[in-house]
Design a protein around this motif. Structure first.
Motif, short mmCIF file in Angstrom:
data_model
loop_
_atom_site.label_atom_id
_atom_site.label_comp_id
_atom_site.label_asym_id
_atom_site.label_seq_id
_atom_site.Cartn_x
_atom_site.Cartn_y
_atom_site.Cartn_z
N ILE A 35 -11.39 -1.90 1.43
CA ILE A 35 -11.24 -3.11 2.24
C ILE A 35 -10.21 -4.04 1.60
N SER A 36 -10.27 -4.24 0.27
CA SER A 36 -9.31 -5.12 -0.38
C SER A 36 -7.90 -4.54 -0.32
N ASP A 37 -7.76 -3.21 -0.43
CA ASP A 37 -6.45 -2.58 -0.28
C ASP A 37 -5.89 -2.80 1.12
N ALA A 38 -6.73 -2.63 2.11
CA ALA A 38 -6.28 -2.83 3.50
C ALA A 38 -5.86 -4.27 3.73
N MET A 39 -6.61 -5.21 3.16
CA MET A 39 -6.26 -6.62 3.33
C MET A 39 -4.93 -6.94 2.63
N ALA A 40 -4.69 -6.36 1.45
CA ALA A 40 -3.43 -6.57 0.74
C ALA A 40 -2.26 -5.98 1.53
#
Length: 111
Positions: A75-80
């Motif tokens: 999720i954090s990778d996708a948001m970045a």
């Protein structure tokens, strides 16, 4: 969650019956068979609502309608990636491919 509760219940019942059979001296293989069959029978006869909830949760998960399970890292990778695309416009993010190795002659040298 219902699936895991039902699975834990069934495994617990099997383990208890297995230990009882081993304590009675029935034998390893026969104890395992008796425990598996008795565990299935007990959960089938007395835990119908839990079994139905577990099967419903499995049906929903494999129907294709359930949301995909994603870890916090994904999720954090996708948001970045989304933030980078928003900030820099036409930006291609292809995290599924390995970077190509550069040839030794293409690498800068320290002179």
């Amino acid at each position: 969650m219902a699936f895991w509760k039902f699975t834990a219940l069934r495994l617990g019942i099997v383990a208890v019956i297995f230990v009882i059979c081993m304590w009675l001296g029935v034998g390893l293989i026969f104890s395992a068979l008796v425990a598996a069959v008795a565990g299935w029978c007990i959960t089938y006869l007395f835990f119908r609502e839990m079994r139905d909830a577990a099967s419903e949760s499995l049906r929903h998960r494999f129907s294709g309608k359930a949301a995909p399970l994603r870890t916090s890292t994904e999720i954090s990778d996708a948001m970045a990636e989304d933030e980078a695309v928003d900030r820099y416009g036409e930006l291609r993010v292809d995290a599924d491919r390995k970077p190509k190795d550069t040839k030794p002659e293409d690498k800068p040298t320290a002179d």
